[in-house]
Write an enzyme that holds these catalytic residues in place. Structure first.
Site, PDB file in Angstrom:
ATOM      1  N   ASP A 209      40.449  41.418  42.154  1.00  0.00           N
ATOM      2  CA  ASP A 209      40.248  41.386  40.703  1.00  0.00           C
ATOM      3  C   ASP A 209      38.753  41.444  40.368  1.00  0.00           C
ATOM      4  O   ASP A 209      37.892  41.191  41.219  1.00  0.00           O
ATOM      5  CB  ASP A 209      40.880  40.088  40.175  1.00  0.00           C
ATOM      6  N   MET A 210      38.437  41.734  39.124  1.00  0.00           N
ATOM      7  CA  MET A 210      37.043  41.750  38.637  1.00  0.00           C
ATOM      8  C   MET A 210      37.130  41.616  37.115  1.00  0.00           C
ATOM      9  O   MET A 210      37.564  42.527  36.457  1.00  0.00           O
ATOM     10  CB  MET A 210      36.385  43.082  39.038  1.00  0.00           C
ATOM     11  N   ASN A 211      36.720  40.434  36.615  1.00  0.00           N
ATOM     12  CA  ASN A 211      37.074  40.119  35.231  1.00  0.00           C
ATOM     13  C   ASN A 211      35.946  40.069  34.218  1.00  0.00           C
ATOM     14  O   ASN A 211      36.122  39.469  33.156  1.00  0.00           O
ATOM     15  CB  ASN A 211      37.827  38.782  35.198  1.00  0.00           C
TER      16      ASN A 211
ATOM     17  N   TRP B 121      40.829  46.367  26.591  1.00  0.00           N
ATOM     18  CA  TRP B 121      41.713  45.499  27.378  1.00  0.00           C
ATOM     19  C   TRP B 121      43.111  45.520  26.742  1.00  0.00           C
ATOM     20  O   TRP B 121      43.247  45.462  25.528  1.00  0.00           O
ATOM     21  CB  TRP B 121      41.158  44.067  27.392  1.00  0.00           C
TER      22      TRP B 121
ATOM     23  N   ASP C 131      48.597  34.662  42.956  1.00  0.00           N
ATOM     24  CA  ASP C 131      47.477  35.112  42.111  1.00  0.00           C
ATOM     25  C   ASP C 131      46.416  34.018  42.001  1.00  0.00           C
ATOM     26  O   ASP C 131      46.355  33.096  42.838  1.00  0.00           O
ATOM     27  CB  ASP C 131      48.042  35.554  40.749  1.00  0.00           C
ATOM     28  N   ASP C 132      45.625  34.081  40.982  1.00  0.00           N
ATOM     29  CA  ASP C 132      44.481  33.203  40.741  1.00  0.00           C
ATOM     30  C   ASP C 132      44.875  31.718  40.790  1.00  0.00           C
ATOM     31  O   ASP C 132      45.957  31.349  40.345  1.00  0.00           O
ATOM     32  CB  ASP C 132      43.950  33.570  39.339  1.00  0.00           C
TER      33      ASP C 132
ATOM     34  N   ARG D 220      34.429  35.019  30.422  1.00  0.00           N
ATOM     35  CA  ARG D 220      35.456  34.176  31.032  1.00  0.00           C
ATOM     36  C   ARG D 220      34.813  33.083  31.899  1.00  0.00           C
ATOM     37  O   ARG D 220      35.280  32.822  32.996  1.00  0.00           O
ATOM     38  CB  ARG D 220      36.392  35.044  31.876  1.00  0.00           C
TER      39      ARG D 220
ATOM     40  N   ASP E  78      46.907  44.425  31.937  1.00  0.00           N
ATOM     41  CA  ASP E  78      47.521  43.105  31.768  1.00  0.00           C
ATOM     42  C   ASP E  78      48.646  43.170  30.752  1.00  0.00           C
ATOM     43  O   ASP E  78      49.407  42.214  30.607  1.00  0.00           O
ATOM     44  CB  ASP E  78      46.473  42.091  31.296  1.00  0.00           C
TER      45      ASP E  78
ATOM     46  N   LYS F  17      45.045  41.418  46.239  1.00  0.00           N
ATOM     47  CA  LYS F  17      44.747  41.875  44.874  1.00  0.00           C
ATOM     48  C   LYS F  17      43.284  41.543  44.613  1.00  0.00           C
ATOM     49  O   LYS F  17      42.903  40.372  44.608  1.00  0.00           O
ATOM     50  CB  LYS F  17      45.656  41.155  43.876  1.00  0.00           C
TER      51      LYS F  17
HETATM   52  C1  DGJ Z   1      43.182  39.377  35.373  1.00  0.00           C
HETATM   53  C2  DGJ Z   1      44.274  40.163  36.021  1.00  0.00           C
HETATM   54  O1  DGJ Z   1      44.414  41.397  35.379  1.00  0.00           O
HETATM   55  C3  DGJ Z   1      45.559  39.367  35.990  1.00  0.00           C
HETATM   56  O2  DGJ Z   1      46.609  40.114  36.529  1.00  0.00           O
HETATM   57  C4  DGJ Z   1      45.364  38.085  36.733  1.00  0.00           C
HETATM   58  O3  DGJ Z   1      45.161  38.351  38.098  1.00  0.00           O
HETATM   59  C5  DGJ Z   1      44.196  37.305  36.160  1.00  0.00           C
HETATM   60  N1  DGJ Z   1      43.006  38.115  36.062  1.00  0.00           N
HETATM   61  C6  DGJ Z   1      43.908  36.088  36.984  1.00  0.00           C
HETATM   62  O4  DGJ Z   1      42.788  35.432  36.577  1.00  0.00           O
END
Ligand code: DGJ
Length: 735
Positions: free
Chosen positions: A478-480, A199, A366-367, A443, A548, A476
């Site tokens: 996302d997948m975290n 990351w 965003d989020d 997370r 990021d 956008k």
């Molecule tokens: C991870 C993304 O890479 C960021 O740009 C942002 O959207 C956050 N998640 C939001 O939780």
């Protein structure tokens, strides 16, 4: 062109400047003969083929003392007869045997290329763009067929491959290994190039010399991941960016993968790529088939840049799809680093309004806009608006942003759920987990079981509801987090190891439905930055949030490495605030933009907090990007000086228009150095005969001068080089 020599049973695949040749061996399995620079076609390539065992320890075939697979270069190898290297596939039968004998049965050659059902893949728009060879291999004892597909793109040095396994038999079998491609190289004098990281430092270029034994990269995380990208190249040690032989292998897949090279006792190097066999097993009941994803092989005898340019063009034009494939991408402002979760409608409209004044075209929320999401502990899965923050809903906000004269974009994380959510309360069984065992999280979130149709359907409905009501032109996605405790309460025991692949198929299905039902929406994929920056995603989302880490210095390595495979148009690149939120570094606004220009450009900060002076600069930057984005996004990209070479202090790259009349060069120096010699940048890809002017410089320069003698940097004012983190942009135009 694809040739078949009937008498010798040889296949010769010819792309633009490349030949790939294999044959049917004496035992009716396939043997590999050649992969490299284009050869003229001839009636027989038998002279490329040697059979005699070379050592006393080679096992030989029953009744044929001179035949051993141990010494054969194979096309799609199996294990368990006379070859001791790792195989491309293994089929477990009901009696426990893994021994197979897949013999050549038939083949067909046709124009064009078929889609891979449920999977992303390169495609043609006109059947004359490519030819395909399909070979059927058949094991009569177990009634199983393997279909190997090869497509040759006439205009590219690219050959794509995929494999299908079909169980025609009465009994079930299991695929314990089902890779997509294997190539046996004649020798091992190669370096393996890979894109590794973590990351915030994604896709750094690493290379190592091949040694006897196994060298591999892989993912077992349920996503392609930041640790290794599903790509490797084999290059001759003397090859560099501009010359020498390079073989690239890129996997069009977003889940667990393996890419490996095994150097054997005779210095033959076996490259293999496919779904990671670790923790994989696929049950094929009678009549069922399994489609393995596509591998794109690119050959170059002109170095890494040329290989990358083939990938860039092919992926930009024949992997990415939809309306946004060829369109100029909007300059955007994303509020994430500007506000994180702390915003309301008024704040968002202020940022959007201020962005509009600067020339920004798209505002991305965003989020944090849904459920009760004030931090990352809650609400994923509850895709309905948080009226505390947005009293007029997403639709109301989007309309107001539109009234400002901008498009509106929205963040989702469709594949996840928080325990604190209505969705989890209603459906705890929809999470990937092992009942009665503790469940790890990342997370504070959990992975939805996308192998279940009802889960994909539910998320589709939640997203479609919002997308069909609000004027949203960008998503956008996302997948975290990666997967843990991989188990689905919906799958039988015999199919549990299918879950990671079934999950990715579910992700692709959701993407397919949303992109076809909302064709005007520009999708940008994202995974904690660039944890799923892979060709599979590009099929649905033509751009990806690269990292990021938006620090200009860190981005040099990230964008340089990413460009090994992925086109500039796919590289999401934003100017963010300083001190940088990831590394605390302070770089100038100019340098931040000069790096971010080489991507799908935007801003990720609270523009309302910028000084008047900075705002003026941003206006200028946006004007500059708009003037040049056609060139940047569609031009030919060249890496000139590598941040991975030497002390890495200087990076430079450039992009040249198709007609070579325009070019844009970026040069970046991390630390300012005292009393150095004069420097120059040797350009690439220009027309030798054309006379170019360079904005800000006196005189004109011919293409050959700029490529062979270079831009002499002592012509520039001292203050540009007298600071750390400095950068210069050169705009070339032919007279
Ligand atoms: C991870 C993304 O890479 C960021 O740009 C942002 O959207 C956050 N998640 C939001 O939780």
């Amino acid at each position: 062109m694809i040739f078949y020599n009937e008498s010798t049973r040889e296949f010769h695949l010819q792309a633009k400047n490349v030949s790939y040749i294999f044959t049917v061996l004496r035992n009716n399995q396939l043997g590999h003969l050649y992969y490299g620079k284009k050869l003229r076609h001839r009636d027989s390539f038998d002279h490329l083929h040697k059979e005699k065992p070379r050592s006393n320890t080679s096992s030989v075939f029953e009744g044929d003392e001179s035949f051993s697979l141990d010494v054969q270069k194979q096309e799609f190898p199996s294990y368990g007869t006379t070859d001791y290297r790792e195989p491309a596939y293994q089929i477990l039968q009901s009696n426990g045997s893994r021994i197979t004998n897949l013999e050549y049965k038939s083949h067909k050659i046709y124009k064009g290329k078929k889609p891979l059902e449920g999977l992303p893949a390169t495609y043609v728009e006109d059947e004359n763009e490519a030819s395909t060879l399909e070979i059927s291999l058949y094991d009569k004892l177990i009634d199983v067929e393997i279909l190997l597909s090869y497509t040759v793109f006439e205009a590219y040095n690219a050959i794509t491959r995929s494999v299908q396994f079909v169980n025609h038999g009465q009994e079930e079998v299991s695929l314990t290994r089902a890779l997509s491609a294997s190539v046996d190289f004649f020798d091992s004098d190669y370096e393996m190039v890979q894109l590794s990281g973590s990351w915030s430092r994604e896709r750094h270029i690493k290379q190592r010399k091949l040694v006897p034994g196994m060298q591999s990269i892989s993912s077992a995380r349920g996503a392609s991941g930041t640790q290794q990208n599903p790509f490797l190249a084999l290059k001759r040690p003397a090859a560099d960016e501009h010359q020498g032989e390079v073989y690239g292998f890129s996997f069009v897949y977003s889940g667990n993968f393996l890419a490996q090279v095994e150097v054997d006792q005779y210095d033959v190097s076996r490259m293999m790529m496919g779904i990671n066999p670790f923790d994989f097993n696929w049950l094929l009941e009678s009549g069922e088939s399994f489609q393995a994803p596509e591998v794109v092989m690119v050959y170059s005898d002109k170095g890494l840049n040329d290989m990358s340019q083939t990938y860039h063009e092919l992926y930009r034009k024949r992997l990415a799809r939809g309306k946004w494939r060829d369109k100029e991408r909007p300059v955007l402002t994303n509020n994430w680093e500007g506000t994180y979760f702390d915003f309301d409608e008024q704040k968002i409209l202020e940022i959007a309004g201020a962005s509009k004044e600067l020339g920004v075209e798209l505002f991305v929320l965003d989020d944090g806009w849904f459920g009760k999401r004030d931090d990352d502990t809650t609400s994923l899965g509850d895709w309905f608006v948080d009226k505390r923050k947005l009293p007029n809903g997403v639709t109301g906000l989007a309309k107001q942003v539109n009234e400002l004269g901008m498009d509106f974009g929205l963040w989702f994380e469709p594949e996840m759920v928080s325990k604190k959510s209505e969705l989890y309360s209603a459906h705890p069984e929809w999470v990937i987990h092992v009942p009665e065992r503790s469940l790890s999280h990342g997370r504070n979130q959990y992975v939805l079981d996308f192998s279940r149709k009802e889960v994909v359907d539910y998320i589709y409905r939640s997203m479609a509801e919002i997308l069909s009501k609000a004027p949203i032109s960008y998503v956008k996605w996302d997948m975290n987090r990666y997967m843990t405790e991989i188990f689905s309460v919906d799958l039988p025991a015999s199919r549990q190891r299918e879950l990671p692949h079934r999950y990715i198929l579910g992700v692709y299905e959701l993407y397919e439905r949303l992109t076809s039902d909302f064709p005007d929406v520009l999708f940008e994929s994202c995974a904690s930055g660039g944890a799923r920056f892979d060709p599979g995603m590009l099929h649905y989302a033509p751009q990806t949030w690269t990292s990021d880490d938006t620090d200009a210095v860190e981005r040099l390595k990230i964008q340089y490495g990413t460009s090994l495979v992925y086109p500039v148009s796919s590289i999401g690149a934003h100017v963010s605030d300083v001190p940088n939120h990831q590394v605390g570094r302070i770089t100038s606004l100019d340098t931040r933009a000069n790096v971010a220009y080489f991507g799908a450009f935007g801003y990720e900060l609270d523009v309302t907090k910028m000084s008047e002076e900075d705002r003026d600069k941003v206006k200028h930057q946006i004007r500059f990007y708009k003037e040049n984005r056609r060139l940047i996004l569609n031009g030919t990209f060249y890496r000139l000086e590598s941040p991975f070479a030497g002390d890495g202090n200087v990076t430079s790259w450039m992009v040249v228009s198709e007609d070579k009349r325009e070019a844009l060069v970026g040069r970046y120096q991390i630390l300012s150095l005292p009393n150095t010699g004069f420097k120059r940048i040797l350009l690439q890809g220009l027309d030798k005969e054309l006379e170019y002017s360079i904005e800000g410089l006196k005189g004109t320069f011919f293409g050959d001068e700029l490529m062979y003698a270079g831009i002499q940097l002592d012509q520039f004012p001292d203050e540009i080089r007298a600071t750390d983190f400095s950068s210069q942009i050169f705009k070339l135009s032919a007279k």
